[in-house]
Design an enzyme around this catalytic site. Structure first.
Site, short mmCIF file in Angstrom:
data_model
loop_
_atom_site.label_atom_id
_atom_site.label_comp_id
_atom_site.label_asym_id
_atom_site.label_seq_id
_atom_site.Cartn_x
_atom_site.Cartn_y
_atom_site.Cartn_z
CB THR A 15 -0.90 0.02 1.26
OG1 THR A 15 -1.75 -1.11 1.18
CG2 THR A 15 -1.74 1.27 1.33
CG ASP A 59 -1.40 -6.97 -2.39
OD1 ASP A 59 -2.24 -6.07 -2.37
OD2 ASP A 59 -1.28 -7.83 -1.48
CB SER A 60 2.73 -8.20 1.09
OG SER A 60 1.59 -8.23 1.89
CB SER A 61 -1.75 -11.14 -1.11
OG SER A 61 -2.27 -10.17 -0.25
CG ASP A 92 -2.53 -7.48 3.49
OD1 ASP A 92 -2.87 -6.73 4.43
OD2 ASP A 92 -3.11 -7.48 2.38
CB THR A 167 0.62 -11.29 15.04
OG1 THR A 167 1.41 -12.38 15.50
CG2 THR A 167 -0.64 -11.83 14.41
CB THR A 278 -0.88 -21.25 21.42
OG1 THR A 278 -2.20 -20.82 21.76
CG2 THR A 278 0.06 -20.07 21.49
CD GLN A 279 -6.73 -22.51 17.13
OE1 GLN A 279 -7.67 -21.83 17.52
NE2 GLN A 279 -6.88 -23.70 16.60
CB CYS A 280 -3.57 -17.70 22.32
SG CYS A 280 -4.83 -18.77 23.01
N1 ASP Z 1 -2.57 -5.52 0.42
C1 ASP Z 1 -1.48 -4.69 0.88
C2 ASP Z 1 -0.22 -5.55 0.90
O1 ASP Z 1 0.01 -6.26 1.85
C3 ASP Z 1 -1.78 -4.10 2.21
C4 ASP Z 1 -0.71 -3.21 2.79
O2 ASP Z 1 0.29 -2.88 2.19
O3 ASP Z 1 -0.87 -2.78 3.93
O4 ASP Z 1 0.53 -5.54 -0.03
#
Ligand code: ASP
Length: 344
Positions: A15, A59-61, A92, A167, A278-280
């Site tokens: 972003t 995009d980091s995804s 992300d 996280t 752990t999920q926590c």
């Molecule tokens: N979708 C964006 C990414 O992780 C969100 C961000 O940059 O905050 O690339």
């Protein structure tokens, strides 16, 4: 007089460097050179800034281990030339990426600061400028000719964290990250205050080693009440799988029925590493604290202690990648290698 510090900005996307496509209304990555044009304030900082960028910002995804290697190599190739590194990525998956980079950079003695933003740099109310400017200040902070920070960190909304402790908690708040099991390494207010006792201090004299072999034959299996044995079995039987992060409840608890335990135990018997995380978002796995975790311990499940899922995953990729022997695997896994586990 101390010389001006040299900082390398590594832009991968996210972003922070995005603009709105006014036809589709979606955010898309733009040319990195425009980032510097958008922040003339950077010229006021008392350091020399250079930049490199991914050929195609992402995009980091869309991150994967090949991109991790690209980031690590950008640091490796410029390690002697620069005093500090600021890596801009999307928020992300920033905790995953920065955790992995922390393991990949062995014997690091310079600051590597990950940052990004919730709003693009060109927006009036953006958080990008503060995040970027303070990250550069942190990367260029030296005392007695030594860097104040010599580890991989993540800076966001006035706080510097150890990267492999973080996280992402919020898709909305500027304060997007948390480090529940380790306090911030620095806080930025009127002054930039470092919590010196919490920082990693290199005690070696070794040259940086960049570990580029990461294993992706791994999976996360998140438990939920009512999960069927069929689902568990199919994950454990994925072709070529080498390790699984088992996201358990609370202090590392899981169903204690025979069917479940047998599946996990058979998988361990086949040489698959199973790690209990752990999920926590805060707290630690405590094997044997409840009856529902004692069997996992007995059958050889590895204890991630107070590691985050992101860090546990990165550590699994890293240790499988460097080919640690079976007999020593849990020994390495269960000890802190980059400050990712609290030593008790
Ligand atoms: N979708 C964006 C990414 O992780 C969100 C961000 O940059 O905050 O690339």
């Amino acid at each position: 007089m101390t010389r001006k510090r040299k900082i390398l900005l590594i832009y991968t996307g996210g972003t922070i460097g995005m603009v709105k496509d006014y036809t589709s209304k979606a955010l898309k990555a733009f040319d990195f050179s425009q980032i510097l044009e958008n922040i003339p304030e950077l010229k006021q900082l008392d350091c020399e800034i250079a930049s490199v960028s991914f050929e195609e910002p992402i995009d980091s995804s869309n991150m994967n281990t090949e991109y991790y290697v690209q980031i690590a190599e950008m640091i490796e190739h410029n390690y002697e030339k620069y005093d500090g590194f600021v890596v801009l990525t999307g928020s992300d998956t920033m905790s995953y990426i920065s955790s992995a980079i922390s393991f990949m950079l062995e014997y690091l003695t310079k600051p590597v600061i990950f940052t990004g933003s919730q709003l693009p740099i060109g927006y009036l109310r953006t958080d990008a400028k503060e995040n970027l400017i303070t990250s550069i200040e942190i990367a260029s902070a030296y005392k007695d000719e030594l860097p104040v920070v010599s580890e991989v960190c993540l800076y966001f909304e006035y706080k510097l964290y150890r990267a492999n402790r973080t996280t992402k908690l919020s898709a909305e708040q500027f304060e997007a990250f948390a480090s529940m099991n380790y306090p911030p390494l620095a806080e930025s207010g009127v002054h930039l205050n470092f919590n010196k006792d919490l920082l990693e201090v290199p005690t070696h004299n070794k040259k940086l080693i960049v570990r580029k072999n990461l294993c992706s034959d791994i999976a996360i299996l998140k438990l939920f009440p009512g999960i069927s044995l069929g689902v568990v079995e199919s994950v454990l039987n994925i072709k070529n799988i080498k390790g699984i992060i088992l996201e358990t409840y609370g202090a590392g608890n899981a169903p204690s029925n025979k069917g479940f335990i047998k599946l996990i135990s058979n998988a361990i018997g086949k040489g698959i590493y199973i790690v209990n995380v752990t999920q926590c978002v805060g707290g630690s796995v405590l094997p044997g604290h409840y009856e529902t975790s004692s069997q996992l311990k007995q059958i050889g499940v590895i204890d991630a202690k107070d590691m985050t899922t992101e860090s546990a995953l990165a550590k699994l990729m890293y240790l499988l990648g460097i080919g640690i022997e079976k007999e020593e695997f849990s020994l390495y896994y269960e000890q802190s290698l980059r400050g990712e586990i609290t030593n008790k």
